[in-house]
Design a protein around this motif. Structure first.
Motif, PDB file in Angstrom:
ATOM      1  N   THR A  17       0.855  -1.180   0.000  1.00 10.55           N
ATOM      2  CA  THR A  17       0.000   0.000   0.000  1.00 10.55           C
ATOM      3  C   THR A  17       0.898   1.238   0.000  1.00 10.55           C
ATOM      4  OG1 THR A  17      -0.144  -0.251   2.404  1.00 10.55           O
ATOM      5  CG2 THR A  17      -1.974  -1.114   1.110  1.00 10.55           C
ATOM      6  N   LYS A 151     -11.992  -9.912  -7.093  1.00 10.97           N
ATOM      7  CA  LYS A 151     -10.709 -10.325  -6.515  1.00 10.97           C
ATOM      8  C   LYS A 151     -10.127 -11.483  -7.315  1.00 10.97           C
ATOM      9  CE  LYS A 151     -10.927  -7.457  -2.976  1.00 10.97           C
ATOM     10  NZ  LYS A 151     -10.030  -6.304  -2.862  1.00 10.97           N
ATOM     11  N   SER A 174     -10.567 -10.999   6.519  1.00 16.19           N
ATOM     12  CA  SER A 174     -10.704  -9.562   6.772  1.00 16.19           C
ATOM     13  C   SER A 174     -11.084  -9.307   8.229  1.00 16.19           C
ATOM     14  CB  SER A 174     -11.761  -8.966   5.840  1.00 16.19           C
ATOM     15  OG  SER A 174     -11.413  -9.140   4.489  1.00 16.19           O
ATOM     16  N   TRP A 196      -3.053 -10.783  -1.790  1.00 17.01           N
ATOM     17  CA  TRP A 196      -3.274  -9.342  -1.931  1.00 17.01           C
ATOM     18  C   TRP A 196      -4.760  -8.979  -1.847  1.00 17.01           C
ATOM     19  CZ3 TRP A 196      -0.805  -5.126  -1.102  1.00 17.01           C
ATOM     20  CH2 TRP A 196      -1.213  -3.921  -1.655  1.00 17.01           C
ATOM     21  N   THR A 200      -6.248  -6.452   1.047  1.00 14.79           N
ATOM     22  CA  THR A 200      -6.913  -5.173   0.760  1.00 14.79           C
ATOM     23  C   THR A 200      -8.368  -5.192   1.215  1.00 14.79           C
ATOM     24  OG1 THR A 200      -7.348  -5.921  -1.506  1.00 14.79           O
ATOM     25  CG2 THR A 200      -5.385  -4.578  -1.145  1.00 14.79           C
ATOM     26  N   ILE A 203      -8.264  -4.276   4.841  1.00 19.04           N
ATOM     27  CA  ILE A 203      -8.046  -2.837   5.006  1.00 19.04           C
ATOM     28  C   ILE A 203      -9.352  -2.079   4.784  1.00 19.04           C
ATOM     29  CG2 ILE A 203      -6.885  -0.819   4.003  1.00 19.04           C
ATOM     30  CD1 ILE A 203      -4.479  -2.649   3.438  1.00 19.04           C
ATOM     31  N   ASP A 204     -10.097  -2.470   3.736  1.00 18.77           N
ATOM     32  CA  ASP A 204     -11.382  -1.821   3.452  1.00 18.77           C
ATOM     33  C   ASP A 204     -12.373  -2.013   4.592  1.00 18.77           C
ATOM     34  OD1 ASP A 204     -10.488  -0.929   1.014  1.00 18.77           O
ATOM     35  OD2 ASP A 204     -11.345  -2.599  -0.131  1.00 18.77           O
TER      36      ASP A 204
END
Length: 421
Positions: A17, A151, A174, A196, A200, A203-204
């Motif tokens: 990131t 994804k 997540s 990856w 991500t 993170i979202d």
């Protein structure tokens, strides 16, 4: 230590990131980060070694690594990098595997140091008690279906089929990131490049659930390790290379690294050892000028075997290697002979009162007496490093290693182990 620069120079960063923000955060003080390891067997294999060592590098640089054992996600199965649905293992089996993997991780990371101690966690502790309705309302609503379908790990499986079980893995991973952030202040997830999309997504999720206080979260992936010859890294003719000494002996482990191709060895030294880049540069020069000496391969084998199995196991592996490839089988103990020849054909003989021709047949070295006589007369048969050319030789005349073994070699590379009761 500039850990970002260190990883970059070793080729250990594939994706990340916001670089500027990440470097600034790493420079500002200790960061807590994590990597997950699902228990899909009772041991990790060398495919897991790279992320483990990246966590170790972060710890040595003063940061706090979390090794997350996937006791919960291991019951589901990650679709990333898989062409077909995983087999679901019973919960009690996954629990046993998770416990063993937890012990393995403790070999590499320091959980006792007063400064930046590593943390071990098991995601079953929070995933195992989830309530479906509550989870779907509070967590599931933060995952737009379009984004999940886009994804890479999901998209790659859509044509071949993917169950809702594996499709939901991204949400569970997540949620792991969210829980580790809440409990330990974890700010970064690391993993292989196939992770990856999951990283991500985590993170979202944290951004969507953080309310007014939007948190800056980070992600970093390492390249998936490949070999120049196209053979999958960590695979040999005899199967997977495991970190558990009972599944892959230290000698076999040592030989795996010794057999590294010249085109791969410098990259692997950067990935898997803690030698300085200057030391590795000297070894690279040796690969160019004197490749036949294989000094870089030997250094790689020594460093990684010592790191994974310890000094004593390394010395045993070197002793066995020296005996097998340089002569000196008589110096090996029973345990060393068993370790060195664990994957060669073996046979047990009850009586030594047979001839050499019959021994070769019983040991499945050849399939007929005619072939046995030809091999002996042509000088292709070695027993305990000694060539035998007399077809009338009796087994009782042969000196056994450690009182009960004969090592037969036919030609240059075909070994057979004979044991006597």
């Amino acid at each position: 230590m500039d850990i970002f620069k260190e990883l970059q120079e070793r080729g250990l960063i594939y994706q990340h990131t916001n670089e500027e923000a990440l470097r600034k955060r790493l420079d500002s003080g200790p960061m807590t980060l994590y990597c997950g390891f699902d228990p899909t067997a009772d041991s990790l294999h060398i495919g897991s070694l790279l992320p483990i060592l990246v966590l170790k590098r972060f710890q040595l640089a003063g940061h706090i690594p979390i090794a997350l054992v996937g006791g919960g996600t291991g019951l589901i199965g990650d679709p990333s990098g898989k062409a077909a649905e995983r087999i679901l293992n019973p919960q009690e089996v996954v629990e046993q595997w998770a416990s063993k993997i937890k012990d393995q991780l403790g070999h590499f990371l320091d959980f006792e140091t007063k400064e930046s101690p590593a943390i071990i966690a098991n995601n079953y502790d929070w995933l195992g008690s989830l309530q479906v309705i509550e989870f779907l309302r509070d967590i599931g609503k933060n995952f737009p279906l379009g984004a999940m379908l886009a994804k890479d790990a999901v998209e790659a499986r859509m044509s071949k089929g993917i169950s809702y079980t594996e499709f939901s893995y991204m949400i569970l991973q997540s949620y792991d990131y969210l829980k580790l952030n809440e409990v330990y202040g974890c700010e970064m997830q690391v993993g292989g490049s196939d992770q990856w999309g999951n990283i991500t997504a985590g993170i979202d999720l944290i951004r969507r659930t953080s309310g007014d206080q939007v948190k800056e979260m980070y992600g970093l992936t390492m390249p998936l390790v490949t070999k120049s010859d196209g053979v999958k890294f960590g695979k040999t003719e005899s199967g997977t290379v495991w970190l558990n000494a009972e599944k892959t002996s230290p000698y076999k482990f040592y030989q795996f690294w010794m057999n590294t191709d010249d085109q791969d060895v410098i990259r692997f030294l950067k990935y898997f050892t803690f030698l300085s880049l200057d030391e590795i540069a000297v070894l690279a020069e040796g690969v160019e000028k004197e490749p036949e000496k294989r000094k870089a391969q030997r250094t790689l084998a020594v460093e990684v075997t010592k790191l994974v199995h310890g000094q004593e196991a390394l010395e045993r592996a070197e002793k066995i290697s020296s005996a097998l490839f340089g002569g000196g089988l008589t110096n090996l103990t029973s345990a060393e002979l068993e370790e060195g020849f664990s994957d060669v054909p073996s046979a047990t003989i009850e009586s030594p009162e047979i001839g050499l021709v019959d021994l070769l047949i019983k040991g499945e070295v050849v399939t007929s007496k005619r072939l046995a006589r030809e091999a002996i007369e042509n000088g292709a048969i070695y027993i305990n490093d000694i060539r035998y050319t007399d077809v009338e030789t009796s087994v009782s005349q042969l000196e056994r290693l450690d009182g009960k073994y004969l090592v037969i070699r036919r030609g240059k590379k075909n070994y057979y182990l004979i044991k006597f009761k």
